[in-house]
Design a protein around this motif. Structure first.
Motif, PDB file in Angstrom:
ATOM      1  N   LEU A 147       0.815  -1.229   0.039  1.00 23.36           N
ATOM      2  CA  LEU A 147       0.155  -0.052   0.070  1.00 23.36           C
ATOM      3  C   LEU A 147       0.870   1.288   0.087  1.00 23.36           C
ATOM      4  O   LEU A 147       0.722   2.074  -0.591  1.00 23.36           O
ATOM      5  CB  LEU A 147      -0.857  -0.191   1.195  1.00 23.36           C
ATOM      6  CG  LEU A 147      -2.246   0.878   1.297  1.00 23.36           C
ATOM      7  CD1 LEU A 147      -2.966   0.669   0.369  1.00 23.36           C
ATOM      8  CD2 LEU A 147      -2.754   0.846   2.707  1.00 23.36           C
ATOM      9  N   MET A 148       1.805   1.251   0.796  1.00 27.13           N
ATOM     10  CA  MET A 148       2.968   2.380   0.833  1.00 27.13           C
ATOM     11  C   MET A 148       3.563   2.686  -0.286  1.00 27.13           C
ATOM     12  O   MET A 148       3.531   3.640  -1.055  1.00 27.13           O
ATOM     13  CB  MET A 148       3.915   2.086   2.023  1.00 27.13           C
ATOM     14  CG  MET A 148       4.896   3.232   2.201  1.00 27.13           C
ATOM     15  SD  MET A 148       6.048   2.823   3.282  1.00 27.13           S
ATOM     16  CE  MET A 148       7.192   2.103   2.731  1.00 27.13           C
ATOM     17  N   THR A 182       1.056   3.886  -3.193  1.00 24.96           N
ATOM     18  CA  THR A 182       0.932   5.226  -2.978  1.00 24.96           C
ATOM     19  C   THR A 182       2.067   6.224  -3.444  1.00 24.96           C
ATOM     20  O   THR A 182       2.049   7.213  -4.194  1.00 24.96           O
ATOM     21  CB  THR A 182       0.386   5.587  -1.762  1.00 24.96           C
ATOM     22  OG1 THR A 182      -0.370   4.646  -0.767  1.00 24.96           O
ATOM     23  CG2 THR A 182      -0.104   7.315  -1.415  1.00 24.96           C
ATOM     24  N   VAL A 183       3.322   5.897  -3.105  1.00 28.52           N
ATOM     25  CA  VAL A 183       4.549   6.466  -3.448  1.00 28.52           C
ATOM     26  C   VAL A 183       4.682   6.552  -4.935  1.00 28.52           C
ATOM     27  O   VAL A 183       4.963   7.631  -5.449  1.00 28.52           O
ATOM     28  CB  VAL A 183       5.668   6.146  -2.413  1.00 28.52           C
ATOM     29  CG1 VAL A 183       6.996   6.737  -3.253  1.00 28.52           C
ATOM     30  CG2 VAL A 183       5.464   6.408  -1.126  1.00 28.52           C
ATOM     31  N   VAL A 201       2.184   8.764  -6.485  1.00 26.61           N
ATOM     32  CA  VAL A 201       2.739  10.376  -6.351  1.00 26.61           C
ATOM     33  C   VAL A 201       3.634  10.601  -7.143  1.00 26.61           C
ATOM     34  O   VAL A 201       3.796  11.570  -7.903  1.00 26.61           O
ATOM     35  CB  VAL A 201       3.081  10.439  -5.072  1.00 26.61           C
ATOM     36  CG1 VAL A 201       3.812  12.093  -4.853  1.00 26.61           C
ATOM     37  CG2 VAL A 201       1.844  10.441  -4.124  1.00 26.61           C
ATOM     38  N   ARG A 208       2.742  10.686 -11.065  1.00 22.63           N
ATOM     39  CA  ARG A 208       1.640  11.969 -11.087  1.00 22.63           C
ATOM     40  C   ARG A 208       2.675  13.135 -11.410  1.00 22.63           C
ATOM     41  O   ARG A 208       2.512  13.918 -12.432  1.00 22.63           O
ATOM     42  CB  ARG A 208       0.927  12.037  -9.818  1.00 22.63           C
ATOM     43  CG  ARG A 208      -0.019  13.265 -10.072  1.00 22.63           C
ATOM     44  CD  ARG A 208      -0.645  13.567  -8.634  1.00 22.63           C
ATOM     45  NE  ARG A 208      -1.461  12.256  -8.311  1.00 22.63           N
ATOM     46  CZ  ARG A 208      -1.730  12.125  -6.972  1.00 22.63           C
ATOM     47  NH1 ARG A 208      -1.022  12.730  -5.818  1.00 22.63           N
ATOM     48  NH2 ARG A 208      -2.489  10.886  -6.419  1.00 22.63           N
ATOM     49  N   HIS A 221       3.662  13.031 -14.891  1.00 25.65           N
ATOM     50  CA  HIS A 221       2.620  13.107 -15.686  1.00 25.65           C
ATOM     51  C   HIS A 221       2.374  11.510 -16.407  1.00 25.65           C
ATOM     52  O   HIS A 221       2.139  11.624 -17.614  1.00 25.65           O
ATOM     53  CB  HIS A 221       2.778  14.242 -16.626  1.00 25.65           C
ATOM     54  CG  HIS A 221       2.503  15.565 -16.221  1.00 25.65           C
ATOM     55  ND1 HIS A 221       1.144  16.193 -15.926  1.00 25.65           N
ATOM     56  CD2 HIS A 221       3.126  16.472 -15.505  1.00 25.65           C
ATOM     57  CE1 HIS A 221       1.175  17.157 -15.618  1.00 25.65           C
ATOM     58  NE2 HIS A 221       2.368  17.398 -15.083  1.00 25.65           N
ATOM     59  N   ILE A 222       2.489  10.730 -15.687  1.00 24.12           N
ATOM     60  CA  ILE A 222       2.230   9.313 -16.229  1.00 24.12           C
ATOM     61  C   ILE A 222       0.742   8.831 -15.708  1.00 24.12           C
ATOM     62  O   ILE A 222       0.826   8.895 -14.393  1.00 24.12           O
ATOM     63  CB  ILE A 222       3.387   8.379 -15.996  1.00 24.12           C
ATOM     64  CG1 ILE A 222       4.615   8.853 -16.785  1.00 24.12           C
ATOM     65  CG2 ILE A 222       3.066   6.925 -16.478  1.00 24.12           C
ATOM     66  CD1 ILE A 222       5.758   8.200 -16.371  1.00 24.12           C
ATOM     67  N   ALA A 223      -0.151   8.492 -16.531  1.00 26.48           N
ATOM     68  CA  ALA A 223      -1.376   8.158 -15.897  1.00 26.48           C
ATOM     69  C   ALA A 223      -1.290   6.767 -15.258  1.00 26.48           C
ATOM     70  O   ALA A 223      -0.768   5.937 -15.546  1.00 26.48           O
ATOM     71  CB  ALA A 223      -2.388   8.077 -17.044  1.00 26.48           C
ATOM     72  N   PHE A 224      -1.888   6.610 -14.044  1.00 20.33           N
ATOM     73  CA  PHE A 224      -2.098   5.241 -13.414  1.00 20.33           C
ATOM     74  C   PHE A 224      -3.386   5.066 -12.753  1.00 20.33           C
ATOM     75  O   PHE A 224      -3.724   5.403 -11.556  1.00 20.33           O
ATOM     76  CB  PHE A 224      -0.838   5.232 -12.708  1.00 20.33           C
ATOM     77  CG  PHE A 224      -0.809   3.825 -11.496  1.00 20.33           C
ATOM     78  CD1 PHE A 224      -1.082   2.696 -12.499  1.00 20.33           C
ATOM     79  CD2 PHE A 224      -0.421   3.865 -10.319  1.00 20.33           C
ATOM     80  CE1 PHE A 224      -0.949   1.432 -11.912  1.00 20.33           C
ATOM     81  CE2 PHE A 224      -0.045   2.461  -9.686  1.00 20.33           C
ATOM     82  CZ  PHE A 224      -0.387   1.358 -10.624  1.00 20.33           C
ATOM     83  N   PRO A 225      -4.666   4.936 -13.316  1.00 14.93           N
ATOM     84  CA  PRO A 225      -5.984   5.098 -13.203  1.00 14.93           C
ATOM     85  C   PRO A 225      -6.291   4.197 -12.008  1.00 14.93           C
ATOM     86  O   PRO A 225      -7.226   4.303 -11.392  1.00 14.93           O
ATOM     87  CB  PRO A 225      -6.880   5.008 -14.215  1.00 14.93           C
ATOM     88  CG  PRO A 225      -5.938   5.199 -15.472  1.00 14.93           C
ATOM     89  CD  PRO A 225      -4.591   4.642 -14.857  1.00 14.93           C
ATOM     90  N   TYR A 264      -6.990   3.714  -6.963  1.00 11.96           N
ATOM     91  CA  TYR A 264      -7.679   3.715  -5.802  1.00 11.96           C
ATOM     92  C   TYR A 264      -8.226   2.114  -5.669  1.00 11.96           C
ATOM     93  O   TYR A 264      -8.767   1.747  -4.432  1.00 11.96           O
ATOM     94  CB  TYR A 264      -8.803   4.855  -5.826  1.00 11.96           C
ATOM     95  CG  TYR A 264      -8.284   6.166  -5.574  1.00 11.96           C
ATOM     96  CD1 TYR A 264      -8.122   6.415  -4.244  1.00 11.96           C
ATOM     97  CD2 TYR A 264      -7.543   6.864  -6.778  1.00 11.96           C
ATOM     98  CE1 TYR A 264      -7.486   7.649  -4.180  1.00 11.96           C
ATOM     99  CE2 TYR A 264      -6.847   8.112  -6.333  1.00 11.96           C
ATOM    100  CZ  TYR A 264      -7.020   8.495  -4.991  1.00 11.96           C
ATOM    101  OH  TYR A 264      -6.335   9.770  -4.789  1.00 11.96           O
ATOM    102  N   SER A 299      -5.594  -0.014  -4.220  1.00 14.88           N
ATOM    103  CA  SER A 299      -5.668   0.242  -2.580  1.00 14.88           C
ATOM    104  C   SER A 299      -6.569  -0.202  -1.751  1.00 14.88           C
ATOM    105  O   SER A 299      -6.416  -0.925  -0.860  1.00 14.88           O
ATOM    106  CB  SER A 299      -5.550   1.892  -2.477  1.00 14.88           C
ATOM    107  OG  SER A 299      -4.736   2.369  -3.149  1.00 14.88           O
ATOM    108  N   ILE A 317     -12.065  -0.600 -13.144  1.00 13.29           N
ATOM    109  CA  ILE A 317     -10.796  -0.332 -13.929  1.00 13.29           C
ATOM    110  C   ILE A 317      -9.928  -1.385 -13.933  1.00 13.29           C
ATOM    111  O   ILE A 317      -9.491  -1.651 -14.974  1.00 13.29           O
ATOM    112  CB  ILE A 317     -10.047   1.076 -13.182  1.00 13.29           C
ATOM    113  CG1 ILE A 317     -11.208   2.057 -13.158  1.00 13.29           C
ATOM    114  CG2 ILE A 317      -8.930   1.568 -14.121  1.00 13.29           C
ATOM    115  CD1 ILE A 317     -10.760   3.352 -12.296  1.00 13.29           C
TER     116      ILE A 317
END
Ligand code: NA
Ligand code: NA
Lengths: 173, 312, 431
Positions: free
Chosen positions: A26-27, A30-31, A34, A37, A40-44, A47, A50, A125
């Motif tokens: 999970l950590m 998330t990192v 971030v 992001r 600018h690379i999409a990772f839809p 959530y 997670s 997704i």
């Protein structure tokens, strides 16, 4: 008795490793999200993923805490009982009674896991089947129930269990 | 009262849906001469939105606000066909077409495990709210990070944007700080979710939400009611549906006015741009329809009907 | 038997079970489930239990609590938290209760990067509490300042509670955020004053530390580099929009590991201890939260909260009396419900009443958020206290609740101040 103790401890240790992997995952997820992001690379799927990782992280941690008898309890009255045997008996009874709640949670989770598996529930997704995660939760909670029943049984017989909750005397006194 | 019923919703009485509920409850109590009393539980205190129908059918509450579109599985027609309304701009038209489908296909009602529908919702179309600059052509989406419902992710991706399914509670601070560049939401959210404070542009690129059965009473509670009282509930389906729609529409106007007051810039989007964007929804809709077909449900049939209706 | 009567019996049974030493989460879950089954139906109770627990286990916002816990455990294992308090000891340790005041200050700082009271309490419990104990602080003061400090977080943005209130009542989230800032700082000052008074009455609660020379004081700045670096990373990341406050836990934990590794303060063994401790504390906290969710549903169907609301609404009192009654209702509901349940259950009902009486929606929001936070430290159900008790297992719950009492008194004065001087909240909100 020793055999059951060792087996339970081994199962909980293995589950613990999975739980830790889920927390670290999970950590990391998330990192990575971030960082991507910022690049600018999409990772839809973040959530969705997670939420899935949270299931083992949370449910296994509950079983693991139970194994280490790590609960928040109020022992102000119970500790006044000087008879150790009686104190153990009450503690054991409370664990067995309390395990009923977790039995309900395990039962409800299993029922739902079976129903959702038949409906082929997919995580949005990323399209990952959710059923294995629901089963993981059910099994973790079931493990929690078994641990509690076993500890309760031992306490009823007057055998102390590893206890990390508030069994200590009030240091102020 | 003779029949005490509980009603549970995830909305609060200040929300248009909640306002409609309050009027409806009062009407039902009046028209049954006080024989029915309905106790509401607001704000999701008793029923969740994701598992709402399951909880309703298990009897957690007698009546509930439900949203099959939020379910993660099951209720396939109810859950999946609303996305076939992509490109629709007029909510009243969506509602009209949807209610015809309910007449035509009893499978919709059968899916709800005996729950009796008491009202329908039509989602007013959502649009594009942006922080930096307005949307006028598809290339404007390139590289943007946009909070969106799952259904729109594919079209956003096709346009080079990133769709993010972040929880609604996270969205405001994310827009405020620039974690997100925009959000797909209706006018009403400018006020109700305070988005007007954190976005500058409102571009009218329609994202239809379709319609769905939104209030229902579970089979057990329904069967306990005598026929005359059941009739009162049935007679008020249209009232609840229309009231919800009217109040939602009023909230849309109010949200837009609030946005104007805060200096949000509104812009219309050219029809050909809307058409180009909407085309990106087609493959996913076809695929979903085919999946429904494979389950023996009239997926493609319904999709074709919905697409034909938009052309008229 | 009516539902409210049954509810009261359920609450009595809950306290009896807790009194006999049943783990608190189990007791809440068991009574909640059985009570719901009795009042509604067995099947409904099973489904509701399954849904609420699964939704909790997949709740992204609450789900990041383990990562904040991990960060705190790493800071603790690497001794970085200790450095911060060595620094505080040198500068204000000479003052009675100085370290407890530093805890409040650190909590307020942490509040600006964190949206969850539970995470704030866990972090300070791991970092501040051991230091205060080392400096011979009394356990009630030490634990009280940690649990109370945790409640500051909801007033200082980012705040999850303000967002929920804003959505439930359709009031401006931006205004709520602004409205919380001055009351948040003021609350920290109130808490510090409370600590000062406490230590004057009972000098043993927060004894004076040794005196340090200016040279030692200035040199201590070199010790807080790690904490500052971490704070700048997390705070900077949130302000510049790189990540959200919810994601800050993961970034903070990673940052803490990296900083500790670079400064060679983390061994493989201590990292392993930290992650296993995280697993255990997570289990302890969620064990209670699972039970609390199920118990909340039971309290809802007893209709006790809605009846109390009706009583206040139909009582024909003057506006100020209504407001005070509402705050009193919150105080008592807060004893048995957790913060988010209080919010969703009562705000939709109270809000129209309060605004129709002419009170400002933003002011009411600040007051409600405050009341739901006070609930976290009042017995018998006080989540912050439960969380701290999972971290400091040798301190009895009763000692912690006793330690929270002077802070609750400060809270009541703080709320009173907000009612008398609404401008404290509203000035920034309507600027
Ligand atoms: Na905060
Ligand atoms: Na409390």
């Amino acid at each position: 008795m020793h055999f059951i103790d060792t087996t339970l401890r081994r199962i909980c240790a293995t589950a613990g490793v999975i739980g830790i992997a889920a927390i670290l995952g999970l950590m990391g997820l998330t990192v990575i999200t971030v960082v991507l992001r910022a690049l600018h690379i999409a990772f839809p799927g973040t959530y969705s993923l997670s939420e899935l990782l949270l299931i083992p992280a949370v449910s296994i941690s509950i079983a693991y805490a139970a194994m280490h008898n790590d609960h928040t309890r109020a022992v102000i009255f119970v500790n006044r009982i000087s008879n150790t045997r009686l104190r153990h008996f009450i503690h054991g009874l409370m664990l067995i009674l309390g395990s009923l709640f977790w039995a309900v949670v395990a039962w409800a989770t299993m029922r739902e896991a079976i129903r959702r598996m038949a409906q082929n529930e997919l995580s949005p997704i990323i399209d990952v089947p959710v059923a294995p995660f629901r089963w993981a939760m059910a099994l973790a909670i079931l493990l929690c129930v078994i641990v509690l029943l076993w500890q309760g049984f031992k306490l009823l017989k007057g055998i102390p269990v590893e206890d990390e909750s508030h069994q200590y005397a009030d240091p102020e006194k | 009262a003779e029949f005490e019923l509980t009603y549970s919703t995830t909305y609060s009485p200040t929300h248009p849906y909640g306002q409609a509920d309050e009027m409806w409850i009062q009407r039902i109590e009046e028209q049954t001469n006080g024989r029915v009393k309905i106790t509401p539980f607001w704000g999701g205190a008793l029923i969740s939105s994701r598992e709402g129908i399951d909880e309703l059918n298990a009897g957690v509450a007698d009546i509930a606000y439900i949203a099959p579109i939020y379910a993660t599985s099951g209720y396939d027609l109810n859950r999946l066909t609303p996305q076939f309304f992509y490109g629709y701009e007029d909510a009243s038209k969506v509602l009209e077409v949807y209610l015809q489908l309910w007449e035509e296909y009893p499978q919709y009602a059968e899916e709800l495990d005996g729950a009796q529908v008491l009202g329908y919702n039509v989602g007013t179309p959502m649009h594009l709210m942006l922080r930096e600059k307005p949307f006028t052509q598809l290339s404007d989406l390139e590289g943007l990070r946009i909070r969106s419902a799952v259904d729109y992710i594919g079209a956003l991706t096709a346009a080079g944007a990133e769709g993010v399914t972040m929880p609604m509670t996270e969205t405001y601070p994310s827009l405020q700080r620039g974690v997100l560049d925009g959000v797909i939401a209706p006018y009403e959210a400018l006020k109700s979710l305070s988005f007007a404070e954190v976005i500058k542009y409102y571009s009218e690129l329609p994202h239809s939400r379709g319609a769905y059965p939104s209030r229902a009473i579970n089979a057990a509670a329904w069967s306990r009611l005598p026929e005359d009282i059941q009739q009162v509930f049935l007679d008020n389906i249209d009232f609840l549906t229309q009231k919800t729609y009217e109040l939602a529409q009023a909230a849309e106007d109010e949200g837009r006015a609030y946005g104007e007051q805060l200096g949000v810039q509104f812009n219309a989007v050219a029809p050909e741009v809307i058409a180009e964007y909407s085309a990106a929804f087609e493959p996913a809709a076809r695929e979903t329809a085919a999946q429904l077909d494979a389950k023996g449900l009239p997926g493609t049939e319904i999709l074709d009907k919905i697409r034909a209706a938009i052309k008229n | 038997m009516t539902a409210p009567t049954f509810g009261l019996i359920g609450i009595v049974i809950l306290f009896t079970l807790i009194g006999f030493g049943m783990p608190i989460g189990f007791a809440m879950g068991l009574v909640g489930f059985a009570g719901f089954a009795f009042l509604v139906s067995l099947d409904a109770a099973i489904v509701r239990t399954g849904v609420t627990t699964y939704n909790l286990a997949t709740n992204y916002a609450i789900g990041t609590v383990p990562l904040f816990l991990f960060m705190a455990h790493i800071l603790f294992a690497a001794g970085i938290g200790k450095d911060l308090f060595d620094f505080a000891a040198k500068w204000i340790g000479r003052r009675r209760g100085g370290l407890a005041m530093a805890t409040i200050g650190a909590s307020a700082g942490f509040a600006s990067v964190n949206a969850s009271s539970l995470a704030a309490t866990a972090t300070m419990g791991l970092i501040a509490l051991p230091e205060m104990r080392k400096h011979n602080y009394g356990l009630p003061l030490a634990s009280g300042s940690v649990v109370a400090g945790g409640t500051i977080g909801s007033l200082i943005p980012p705040s999850g509670m303000f967002i929920i209130y804003g959505i439930l009542t359709e009031t401006s989230i931006g205004r709520l955020f602004s409205a919380g800032i001055i009351p948040g700082i003021l609350l920290a000052i109130f808490y510090m004053v409370a600590i000062g008074i406490w230590c004057r009455v009972d000098p043993g609660a927060g004894p004076r530390g040794p005196k340090y020379s200016w040279r030692e004081k200035l040199l201590s700045f070199t010790k807080i580099g790690e904490v500052l670096a971490l704070f700048v990373l997390v705070m900077g990341g949130i302000i510049s929009g790189w990540f959200t406050a919810t994601e800050a836990g993961a970034v903070g934990a990673t940052g803490a590991i990296l900083i500790a590794l670079v400064r060679r303060r983390l061994t493989f063994e201590s990292a392993k201890t930290a992650i296993y401790a995280t697993l255990k504390t997570t289990g302890m906290i969620f064990g209670i939260l699972f039970g609390a969710m199920v118990f909340n549903s039971f309290v809802t169907v007893t209709t006790i909260p809605t009846r109390v609301v009706d009583l206040v609404a139909n009582g024909d009192f003057s506006p100020m009396v209504v407001l005070l009654l509402i705050l009193i209702v919150y105080f008592f509901l807060g004893m048995i419900l957790d913060a988010s349940a209080m919010m969703t259950l009562t705000v939709p009902l109270f809000f129209p009443i309060v605004t129709s009486l002419g009170f400002d929606a933003i002011l009411f929001g600040v007051l409600v958020v405050r009341m739901t936070e006070i609930a976290l430290i009042t017995p018998p159900v006080g989540m912050n206290v439960y969380v701290l008790s999972g971290i400091a297992k040798d301190i009895p719950l009763t000692t912690m609740f006793r330690g929270a009492m002077p802070f609750v008194a400060a809270d009541i004065l703080h709320v009173t101040a907000l009612i008398i001087f609404p401008a404290l909240a509203l000035w920034l909100a309507y600027l």
